[in-house]
Design a protein around this motif. Structure first.
Motif, PDB file in Angstrom:
ATOM      1  N   ARG A 165      -0.996 -60.878 -10.359  1.00 20.41           N
ATOM      2  CA  ARG A 165      -0.126 -62.434  -9.944  1.00 20.41           C
ATOM      3  C   ARG A 165      -1.051 -63.411 -10.691  1.00 20.41           C
ATOM      4  O   ARG A 165      -1.243 -64.323  -9.979  1.00 20.41           O
ATOM      5  CB  ARG A 165      -1.183 -62.358  -8.146  1.00 20.41           C
ATOM      6  CG  ARG A 165       0.127 -61.832  -8.015  1.00 20.41           C
ATOM      7  CD  ARG A 165      -0.088 -61.416  -6.263  1.00 20.41           C
ATOM      8  NE  ARG A 165       1.501 -60.326  -5.768  1.00 20.41           N
ATOM      9  CZ  ARG A 165       1.046 -59.314  -5.509  1.00 20.41           C
ATOM     10  NH1 ARG A 165       0.509 -58.951  -6.584  1.00 20.41           N
ATOM     11  NH2 ARG A 165       1.853 -58.689  -5.444  1.00 20.41           N
TER      12      ARG A 165
ATOM     13  N   GLU B 191       1.097 -56.572   1.320  1.00 27.39           N
ATOM     14  CA  GLU B 191       0.976 -55.859   0.528  1.00 27.39           C
ATOM     15  C   GLU B 191      -0.658 -55.742   0.694  1.00 27.39           C
ATOM     16  O   GLU B 191      -1.054 -54.730   0.555  1.00 27.39           O
ATOM     17  CB  GLU B 191       1.244 -56.020  -0.892  1.00 27.39           C
ATOM     18  CG  GLU B 191       0.813 -55.144  -2.266  1.00 27.39           C
ATOM     19  CD  GLU B 191       1.614 -55.606  -3.619  1.00 27.39           C
ATOM     20  OE1 GLU B 191       1.109 -55.025  -4.155  1.00 27.39           O
ATOM     21  OE2 GLU B 191       2.315 -56.020  -3.632  1.00 27.39           O
TER      22      GLU B 191
ATOM     23  N   TYR C 142       2.730 -61.628  -0.754  1.00 25.45           N
ATOM     24  CA  TYR C 142       1.153 -60.640  -1.681  1.00 25.45           C
ATOM     25  C   TYR C 142       0.323 -60.089   0.017  1.00 25.45           C
ATOM     26  O   TYR C 142       0.429 -59.546   0.033  1.00 25.45           O
ATOM     27  CB  TYR C 142       0.221 -61.411  -1.789  1.00 25.45           C
ATOM     28  CG  TYR C 142      -0.740 -60.334  -2.137  1.00 25.45           C
ATOM     29  CD1 TYR C 142      -0.837 -58.935  -3.306  1.00 25.45           C
ATOM     30  CD2 TYR C 142      -2.057 -61.241  -2.404  1.00 25.45           C
ATOM     31  CE1 TYR C 142      -2.296 -58.465  -3.006  1.00 25.45           C
ATOM     32  CE2 TYR C 142      -3.320 -60.050  -3.143  1.00 25.45           C
ATOM     33  CZ  TYR C 142      -3.390 -59.026  -2.567  1.00 25.45           C
ATOM     34  OH  TYR C 142      -4.109 -58.664  -2.534  1.00 25.45           O
TER      35      TYR C 142
ATOM     36  N   LYS D  85      -5.025 -56.691  -8.328  1.00 26.70           N
ATOM     37  CA  LYS D  85      -3.377 -57.312  -8.061  1.00 26.70           C
ATOM     38  C   LYS D  85      -3.523 -58.046  -7.744  1.00 26.70           C
ATOM     39  O   LYS D  85      -2.286 -58.910  -8.270  1.00 26.70           O
ATOM     40  CB  LYS D  85      -3.392 -56.477  -6.259  1.00 26.70           C
ATOM     41  CG  LYS D  85      -3.266 -54.923  -5.837  1.00 26.70           C
ATOM     42  CD  LYS D  85      -1.486 -54.659  -6.090  1.00 26.70           C
ATOM     43  CE  LYS D  85      -1.142 -53.045  -5.928  1.00 26.70           C
ATOM     44  NZ  LYS D  85      -0.841 -52.900  -4.659  1.00 26.70           N
TER      45      LYS D  85
END
Length: 609
Positions: free
Chosen positions: A426, A458, A455, A422
């Motif tokens: 980004r 998440e 973020y 993840k």
């Protein structure tokens, strides 16, 4: 009486405010029968709720070392979060030493690095206190090695690297040279402060000079300026003037009231000498970083430069159909005056007014700092429309530059792959990855601030709520290009009315709802998250048509999942560029910037063109 000025610095939640509580108790500042709140230094409601220090505060204790002479120790409790770094930098110019508190399990964390770097750069000598040594998962010796490595990486001098160490439990009120000690008092800490922290190197015979580091207001006294007396003596009603950092006279007046810190209280005094930390009332326009001095002085004291803001949000007048129902302060003039007051006392915030006079661009250090400001205004009765945070770019030598942050993540081993994946989406670069004990991994990234907005929620979902993320401004670096935003679209109400269970039932299949039955809605308000990528306009007010016909069986009772209620920070991080958060004293609603669907389409076409 001798004097010592010292600051306590630590990462969020490493126990510095609790340690100060115990210093109060053991120095005799409180009577034995005096009822005192836990974490007495966190006086602000938001500080108590969040368990963090937001505003730097001064206090004073007297300690009698047994040799007949007592010592007054002025202690400054500093914020541990980098978002409130504007406070920290100024505060450190008032003190002659620092106590660095580190958790015996978590060790040196990013915010520790931030504040310690500032302290070492000013030449302050630290006393290292390894706190919470009674934790089951303590790793005291490793943490001490980490602190030494941190000092080396921050270019500490040989003198600063030769720091004294104490092992303590702030909650249980003991400190010792022995890491295996599990009882005792804080006497060794008092001794270390007196021995290791130098007395203020102020000039008692020179003209009066005082540098303003904190500003607050009093309904009776007006503006109260707090700081350190660098030289000379000041007496009540003495004529003074204020100089800005360039040496220009800001205003002249008199020191109508002098106050010194005694325990948690600010008490009036008739005079203050060089080396004292005091508060002065009597001036109306002098502010932070100004020098208050005798009228004969024309040279200002050096004020510590402040790191620039990296994030901005738009604070607008609330123009939703429900505006003015819950708040008492709704006009642009009231918002302007409140933001001007905030920018005056908080030098890390910059406010600029838009051309239409209905909105204000507020730039600060991070989402938490601006979130705290919005929450404070909300509790004061303000209604606002808040835009998505955006980072502040700048032009560098090689073109456009954007702010980067150091991100340190502690996560269970099983979730580390998901986090790395993840973060790479980004545009973050992994700089370190190591086991941190107990089945956990510590991963360090260098990431553009832009990619981290939104973020955190998440991240908590991905790690089942077990991950810990710490962020710290690192540098301005090259622009990383486009970063994908929110993956899901939203469900938008197509009319005004009350949410109905009959309509919400089928909508649950479309995504996650953010409103419950009976809630007042308006056209353009966001009522949920769509399972797909596009936005969807829906009718959450549709009711069942009533007829004389009976169903063969009873209608199934509609059971709805409890709605997803966001906190203020979650809402600010969640919204997209074409959306706003409507903040009132009682509600947090999400909405589209353009409530009318035709206006939205027109804006989207203009954006695509």
């Amino acid at each position: 009486m001798s004097l010592r000025n010292v600051a306590i610095i630590a990462h969020v939640d490493h126990g510095k405010t609790t340690l100060v509580d115990q210093l109060f108790r053991q120095s005799g500042t409180f009577r034995d029968n005096q009822r005192i709140e836990e974490r007495a230094m966190d006086s602000n409601d938001l500080e108590k709720e969040r368990g963090i220090t937001i505003l730097a505060k001064c206090t004073s204790i007297e300690w009698d070392g047994g040799a007949g002479e007592s010592t007054r120790i002025n202690i400054v409790d500093t914020p541990g979060h980098a978002d409130f770094g504007g406070e920290v930098e100024r505060i450190l110019s008032m003190v002659d030493g620092v106590i660095l508190l580190v958790d015996s399990s978590e060790g040196a964390m990013p915010q520790t690095k931030f504040v310690t770097g500032k302290a070492l750069a000013l030449g302050l000598k630290p006393i290292v206190v390894v706190n919470k040594i009674d934790r089951a998962d303590e790793r005291t010796q490793e943490v001490l090695d980490e602190v030494f490595d941190l000092f080396v990486s921050l270019d500490a001098t040989d003198e600063q690297l030769d720091f004294p160490v104490l092992f303590a439990s702030g909650r249980n009120g003991y400190a010792s040279d022995d890491p295996t000690a599990r009882e005792g008092t804080l006497e060794p800490l008092f001794k270390k402060i007196v021995e290791h922290v130098p007395a203020p190197s102020a000039d008692p015979d020179g003209p009066f000079k005082f540098l303003v580091t904190l500003l607050d207001r009093d309904n009776f006294l007006g503006r109260i300026l707090t700081g350190l007396v660098f030289s000379g003596t000041v007496k009540t009603n003495m004529p003074i003037h204020a100089l800005d950092p360039d040496g220009n006279v800001v205003e002249t007046g008199r020191a109508s009231k002098l106050m010194a810190f005694r325990g948690l209280e600010r008490v009036p005094v008739d005079e203050a000498k060089a080396g004292d930390i005091i508060s002065i009332a009597g001036l109306t326009t002098a502010t932070v970083a100004n020098t208050i001095a005798d009228p004969s002085v024309s040279e200002p004291l050096h004020a510590q430069p402040i790191d620039p803001p990296t994030l901005s949000m738009r604070f607008a007048v609330n123009d939703s159909p429900m505006a003015g129902r819950e708040g008492t302060k709704v006009t642009s003039r009231m918002i302007r005056d409140r933001l001007a007051r905030e920018a005056e006392s908080n030098v890390a915030i910059k406010v600029t007014e838009s051309e239409d006079k209905d909105s204000f661009e507020v730039a600060g250090r991070g989402e938490l700092q601006l979130g705290v400001l919005i929450e404070t205004m909300r509790r004061e009765g303000f209604e606002l429309g808040i835009s998505r945070p955006r980072v502040l770019f700048r032009d560098g030598e090689n073109g456009r530059e954007e702010p980067y942050e150091t991100v340190v993540i502690d996560v269970d081993d099983e979730h580390s792959g998901t986090v790395v994946e993840k973060m790479s989406v980004r545009k973050a670069e992994m700089t370190d990855m190591r086991p941190s004990g107990g089945g956990k991994t510590r991963i360090t990234f260098s990431a553009p601030s832009r990619g981290l907005i939104g973020y955190h929620g998440e991240f908590l979902s991905d790690t089942r709520g077990t991950g810990i993320m710490n962020r710290l401004f690192e540098k301005y670096g090259p622009y990383k290009g486009n970063i994908e935003g929110r993956a899901n679209g939203v469900l938008i109400s197509n009319g005004a009315g009350e949410a109905n269970a009959y309509a919400l039932g089928p909508l649950e299949e479309r995504g996650v709802l953010m409103v419950g039955v009976g809630e007042a809605l308006y056209e353009g308000m966001i009522i949920g998250q769509n399972a797909k990528t596009e936005d969807l306009e829906v009718n959450p007010m549709k009711s069942k048509q009533l007829t004389n016909f009976r169903a063969s069986g009873k209608d199934d009772a509609i059971r709805l999942t409890p709605p997803w209620k966001m906190t203020l920070e979650q809402a600010i991080a969640y919204i997209d560029d074409d959306e706003l958060v409507e903040v009132t004293p009682k509600s947090i609603r999400l909405r589209k910037r353009h409530l009318d669907p035709h206006e939205r389409k027109k804006a989207n076409r203009a954006k695509a063109a």
